[in-house]
Design an enzyme around this catalytic site. Structure first.
Site, PDB file in Angstrom:
ATOM      1  N   ARG A  81       0.839  -1.184   0.000  1.00 26.59           N
ATOM      2  CA  ARG A  81       0.000   0.000   0.000  1.00 26.59           C
ATOM      3  C   ARG A  81       0.880   1.242   0.000  1.00 26.59           C
ATOM      4  O   ARG A  81       1.901   1.308   0.691  1.00 26.59           O
ATOM      5  CB  ARG A  81      -0.930   0.009   1.227  1.00 26.59           C
ATOM      6  CG  ARG A  81      -2.076  -1.005   1.146  1.00 26.59           C
ATOM      7  CD  ARG A  81      -3.075  -0.610   0.070  1.00 26.59           C
ATOM      8  NE  ARG A  81      -4.263  -1.440   0.061  1.00 26.59           N
ATOM      9  CZ  ARG A  81      -4.408  -2.518  -0.688  1.00 26.59           C
ATOM     10  NH1 ARG A  81      -3.420  -2.917  -1.473  1.00 26.59           N
ATOM     11  NH2 ARG A  81      -5.529  -3.214  -0.656  1.00 26.59           N
ATOM     12  N   GLU A  88      -3.378   7.479  -6.115  1.00 30.44           N
ATOM     13  CA  GLU A  88      -3.401   6.655  -7.329  1.00 30.44           C
ATOM     14  C   GLU A  88      -4.525   7.118  -8.258  1.00 30.44           C
ATOM     15  O   GLU A  88      -5.663   7.255  -7.824  1.00 30.44           O
ATOM     16  CB  GLU A  88      -3.595   5.182  -6.953  1.00 30.44           C
ATOM     17  CG  GLU A  88      -2.408   4.635  -6.162  1.00 30.44           C
ATOM     18  CD  GLU A  88      -2.557   3.165  -5.792  1.00 30.44           C
ATOM     19  OE1 GLU A  88      -3.654   2.602  -5.975  1.00 30.44           O
ATOM     20  OE2 GLU A  88      -1.571   2.588  -5.318  1.00 30.44           O
ATOM     21  N   HIS A 122      -0.309  -0.434  -9.727  1.00 29.06           N
ATOM     22  CA  HIS A 122      -0.968  -1.292  -8.738  1.00 29.06           C
ATOM     23  C   HIS A 122      -1.471  -2.575  -9.407  1.00 29.06           C
ATOM     24  O   HIS A 122      -2.636  -2.956  -9.306  1.00 29.06           O
ATOM     25  CB  HIS A 122      -2.131  -0.561  -8.060  1.00 29.06           C
ATOM     26  CG  HIS A 122      -2.327  -1.005  -6.644  1.00 29.06           C
ATOM     27  ND1 HIS A 122      -2.587  -0.137  -5.597  1.00 29.06           N
ATOM     28  CD2 HIS A 122      -2.283  -2.241  -6.067  1.00 29.06           C
ATOM     29  CE1 HIS A 122      -2.707  -0.806  -4.471  1.00 29.06           C
ATOM     30  NE2 HIS A 122      -2.518  -2.086  -4.737  1.00 29.06           N
TER      31      HIS A 122
END
Length: 316
Positions: free
Chosen positions: A235, A264, A282
């Site tokens: 994370r 993000e 991600h």
């Protein structure tokens, strides 16, 4: 029963095994067609009359939860629950489940791939070669180096196995360390500070909590070896990106591999200006195998809760 399905990797034309199982359970399914995680404002009208919810990386706030009186289960497609207000869910008697281990191989392999890419400068050399350059560049071998794994859960264990295949020394810190597993698999246990000071490569595999937020900061970076390679495939909030940027400028951090960012997508992030930063969107869990594993388990978790069966993956 009405079910909302929002993971971007779980759409009507994908993961047929999981969706066939879900369609047999309910013929009232709603999907996320935006191609991205949903905001609070987008979720409420879709979720307000649902009984179950298979959730991607949506922002599941207290307001969302309070707007859904019929909701009985939030089945996370993935491991992390940092975007779910667990307290609000518990207060409204909504079970929250996740899929631990289902994407471990995929994320672990990507994390190790980021380390290898930085050590041998693969992305930047590929770009230069494509431009017609024939660059000579000195990289670093991984054999004989020490990799420090922070978080020896399912993903960290995959990284350890990969590293041992490259003849690396593996050390690890985990606040809930399984010492017997570490001993059995040749992984040396260290304190957090010891790991930071001893490893040439450090890789993070922890959930984002109040305790782990910005655990990699200006102070802890100074404990690391010069030219350390730092990897984060968990994370974004675990790393203080301002401190990491300064570490790159000074050379304290010799390379940074990121599959997660504080914001993000990382629009205008100064980290992306460095050629020793390898960034991915991600995507750690985005393999065909992991997607199927997570989808199947997320569906089974949802059905178990809605049919009052035992579910071993309830997190709240």
């Amino acid at each position: 029963m009405k079910i909302l399905v929002t993971p971007t990797s779980l759409q009507p034309d994908k993961n047929s095994k999981a969706l066939e199982r879900l369609k047999k359970f309910s013929d009232n399914l709603t999907f996320n067609n935006t191609g991205r995680p949903l905001t609070e404002e987008e979720l409420i009208p879709l979720l307000k009359d649902c009984d179950g919810y298979i959730a991607g990386l949506d922002n599941i706030t207290k307001k969302v939860i309070e707007s859904c009186p019929r909701l009985k289960v939030i089945s996370r497609y993935g491991t992390g629950t940092d975007r779910v207000d667990l307290k609000a869910a518990s207060e409204h008697h909504i079970a929250v489940t996740n899929t631990p281990g289902a994407n471990a191989e995929a994320v672990g392999e990507l994390a190790f791939g980021l380390a290898l890419s930085i050590a041998r400068k693969i992305p930047s050399l590929s770009v230069r070669t494509s431009k017609g350059e024939w660059a000579r560049s000195t990289g670093m071998e991984l054999a004989g180096k020490t990799i420090g794994i922070i978080g020896l859960g399912a993903i960290g264990r995959v990284v350890a196995r990969c590293a041992q295949g490259f003849s690396m020394k593996v050390i690890s810190y985990d606040p809930f360390m399984d010492a017997s597993y570490a001993s059995e698999h040749g992984i040396e246990v260290r304190s957090f500070e010891e790991l930071l000071s001893q490893a040439e490569i450090i890789t993070l595999h922890l959930p984002l909590t109040d305790q782990t937020r910005h655990m990699i900061n200006s102070e802890t970076i100074q404990l690391m070896k010069d030219n350390v390679i730092l990897i984060n495939a968990s994370r974004g909030g675990i790393i203080d990106e301002t401190a990491a940027c300064e570490g790159l400028k000074t050379g304290k951090i010799g390379g940074l591999g990121l599959d997660a960012f504080e914001k993000e997508p990382p629009v205008d992030s100064p980290l992306l200006a460095f050629d020793n930063v390898v960034a991915t969107p991600h995507t750690g869990a985005h393999t065909k195998e992991a997607a199927e594993n997570m989808a199947v388990l997320a569906v089974e978790n949802l059905i178990s809760v809605l049919t009052d069966q035992t579910c071993p993956y309830i997190v709240n």
